[in-house]
Design an enzyme around this catalytic site. Structure first.
Site, PDB file in Angstrom:
ATOM      1  N   ASP A 126      37.384   3.479  -5.924  1.00 21.39           N
ATOM      2  CA  ASP A 126      36.689   4.120  -6.970  1.00 21.39           C
ATOM      3  C   ASP A 126      36.358   3.066  -8.025  1.00 21.39           C
ATOM      4  OD1 ASP A 126      37.144   6.782  -5.704  1.00 21.39           O
ATOM      5  OD2 ASP A 126      39.159   6.119  -6.245  1.00 21.39           O
ATOM      6  N   THR A 204      32.949   1.103   6.761  1.00 20.10           N
ATOM      7  CA  THR A 204      33.655   2.280   6.342  1.00 20.10           C
ATOM      8  C   THR A 204      32.677   3.613   6.389  1.00 20.10           C
ATOM      9  OG1 THR A 204      33.463   2.405   3.883  1.00 20.10           O
ATOM     10  CG2 THR A 204      34.910   0.664   5.015  1.00 20.10           C
ATOM     11  N   TYR A 206      32.149   5.451   3.910  1.00 18.13           N
ATOM     12  CA  TYR A 206      31.370   5.118   2.626  1.00 18.13           C
ATOM     13  C   TYR A 206      30.205   4.175   2.598  1.00 18.13           C
ATOM     14  CZ  TYR A 206      34.372   8.096  -0.444  1.00 18.13           C
ATOM     15  OH  TYR A 206      34.990   9.203  -0.812  1.00 18.13           O
TER      16      TYR A 206
HETATM   17  C1  LIG Z   1      36.089   5.893  -2.569  1.00 16.38           C
HETATM   18  S1  LIG Z   1      37.274   5.912  -1.572  1.00 16.38           S
HETATM   19  C2  LIG Z   1      37.075   4.743  -0.356  1.00 16.38           C
HETATM   20  C3  LIG Z   1      37.955   4.987   0.797  1.00 16.38           C
HETATM   21  C4  LIG Z   1      37.876   4.058   2.103  1.00 16.38           C
HETATM   22  N1  LIG Z   1      37.940   2.732   1.481  1.00 16.38           N
HETATM   23  C5  LIG Z   1      36.347   4.013   2.625  1.00 16.38           C
HETATM   24  O1  LIG Z   1      35.703   2.910   2.124  1.00 16.38           O
HETATM   25  O2  LIG Z   1      35.615   4.673   3.398  1.00 16.38           O
HETATM   26  C6  LIG Z   1      38.700   5.542  -2.465  1.00 16.38           C
HETATM   27  C7  LIG Z   1      40.199   5.892  -1.980  1.00 16.38           C
HETATM   28  O3  LIG Z   1      40.960   5.010  -2.886  1.00 16.38           O
HETATM   29  C8  LIG Z   1      42.107   5.852  -2.948  1.00 16.38           C
HETATM   30  N2  LIG Z   1      42.786   5.301  -4.135  1.00 16.38           N
HETATM   31  C9  LIG Z   1      42.438   5.382  -5.454  1.00 16.38           C
HETATM   32  N3  LIG Z   1      43.434   4.839  -5.994  1.00 16.38           N
HETATM   33  C10 LIG Z   1      44.501   4.723  -5.472  1.00 16.38           C
HETATM   34  C11 LIG Z   1      45.690   4.254  -5.953  1.00 16.38           C
HETATM   35  N4  LIG Z   1      46.107   4.051  -6.981  1.00 16.38           N
HETATM   36  N5  LIG Z   1      46.621   4.148  -4.616  1.00 16.38           N
HETATM   37  C12 LIG Z   1      46.220   4.512  -3.417  1.00 16.38           C
HETATM   38  N6  LIG Z   1      45.091   5.035  -3.211  1.00 16.38           N
HETATM   39  C13 LIG Z   1      44.157   5.097  -4.189  1.00 16.38           C
HETATM   40  C14 LIG Z   1      41.675   7.401  -3.195  1.00 16.38           C
HETATM   41  O4  LIG Z   1      42.730   8.229  -2.673  1.00 16.38           O
HETATM   42  C15 LIG Z   1      40.383   7.175  -2.231  1.00 16.38           C
HETATM   43  O5  LIG Z   1      40.874   7.768  -0.768  1.00 16.38           O
END
Ligand SMILES: C[S@@+](CC[C@H](N)C(=O)[O-])C[C@H]1O[C@@H](n2cnc3c(N)ncnc32)[C@H](O)[C@@H]1O
Length: 225
Positions: A126, A204, A206
């Site tokens: 994110d 991925t 995304y």
């Molecule tokens: C935009 S998604 C991307 C998911 C994956 N990496 C992809 O590219 O398909 C970001 C992920 O980061 C996780 N996330 C954000 N901050 C986090 C944290 N502090 N600890 C663990 N997970 C986190 C969110 O729950 C989310 O599933």
């Protein structure tokens, strides 16, 4: 043994989410903070270990695990209902060298021993665009210092994003927090320096969407100085 939840008990959307939470708890490749404490010594001693922080569905790392059965993989996310997708795929495809850890990246130092990871992946984290939220970015200094402790000597941090601002900001953070960027590109899929079998080319969920929208993907590899 815990009884498997029945999907028919969770028909409406909110309940589907509850179903995924419940399913996560019953799967033998999935761990929460507590069950991880008991299991981790058996899992992290076997090297090389490759971790992804913010793994989402975990499908990217599940794919890498299927490509490299000689390595061990750990997908970490704070949302268990997402991770369970990868966990189910691993069971279906009989990928046994991966586990899924439901936890927050803030806990990494407590959950994993120092020097246990050969690689740490950050894929499409994110961006938290508001400056006041920069501490939440997974490339913020507090997380970089956690990764530094987890990486083996010569271990690598690999980072992919479609967000150029986040990419440039992250490079600054790496440079000022004891890392050296050893490879960087603003167009991962159009860069002829990347070999066809490079794991970075595995997409991925995304990433596949962004590529469909015509976006370019930024990618870097960094090592601790
Ligand atoms: C935009 S998604 C991307 C998911 C994956 N990496 C992809 O590219 O398909 C970001 C992920 O980061 C996780 N996330 C954000 N901050 C986090 C944290 N502090 N600890 C663990 N997970 C986190 C969110 O729950 C989310 O599933």
């Amino acid at each position: 043994m815990t009884e498997m939840p029945n999907p028919d008990d969770y028909i409406i959307t909110r309940k589907r989410k509850l179903y995924k939470f419940a399913l996560f708890q019953t799967m033998t490749n999935c761990y929460d903070d507590q069950s991880w404490e008991e299991a981790k010594s058996k899992i992290v001693t076997k090297s090389p270990l490759i971790a992804e922080v913010g793994a989402g569905s975990g499908l990217f790392l599940t794919k890498l695990a299927s490509l490299h059965p000689d390595k061990r993989y750990l997908a970490i996310d704070r949302k268990s209902d997402r991770l369970v997708q990868g966990a189910k795929k691993a069971v279906t495809d009989q990928v046994v060298n991966i586990n899924y850890l439901w936890s927050n990246a803030d806990n990494l130092g407590r959950l994993l021993p120092a020097g246990c990871a050969d690689e740490i992946w950050l894929t499409f984290p994110d961006p938290w665009p508001q400056e006041s939220n920069y501490r939440k970015r997974l490339t913020a200094p507090k997380y970089l210092s956690q990764y530094e402790k987890l990486l083996v000597t010569d271990g690598v941090l690999r980072f992919k994003t479609d967000n150029k601002e986040l990419f440039d900001w992250s490079k600054e953070q790496l440079a000022t927090n004891g890392y050296k960027v050893v490879f960087s590109t603003d167009d991962l899929h159009g860069d002829n320096r990347i070999a066809a079998d490079n794991d970075a080319l595995v997409m991925t969920s995304y990433e596949a969407r962004y590529i469909n929208e015509g976006k370019k993907i930024c990618y870097l590899v960094a090592k601790v100085n």
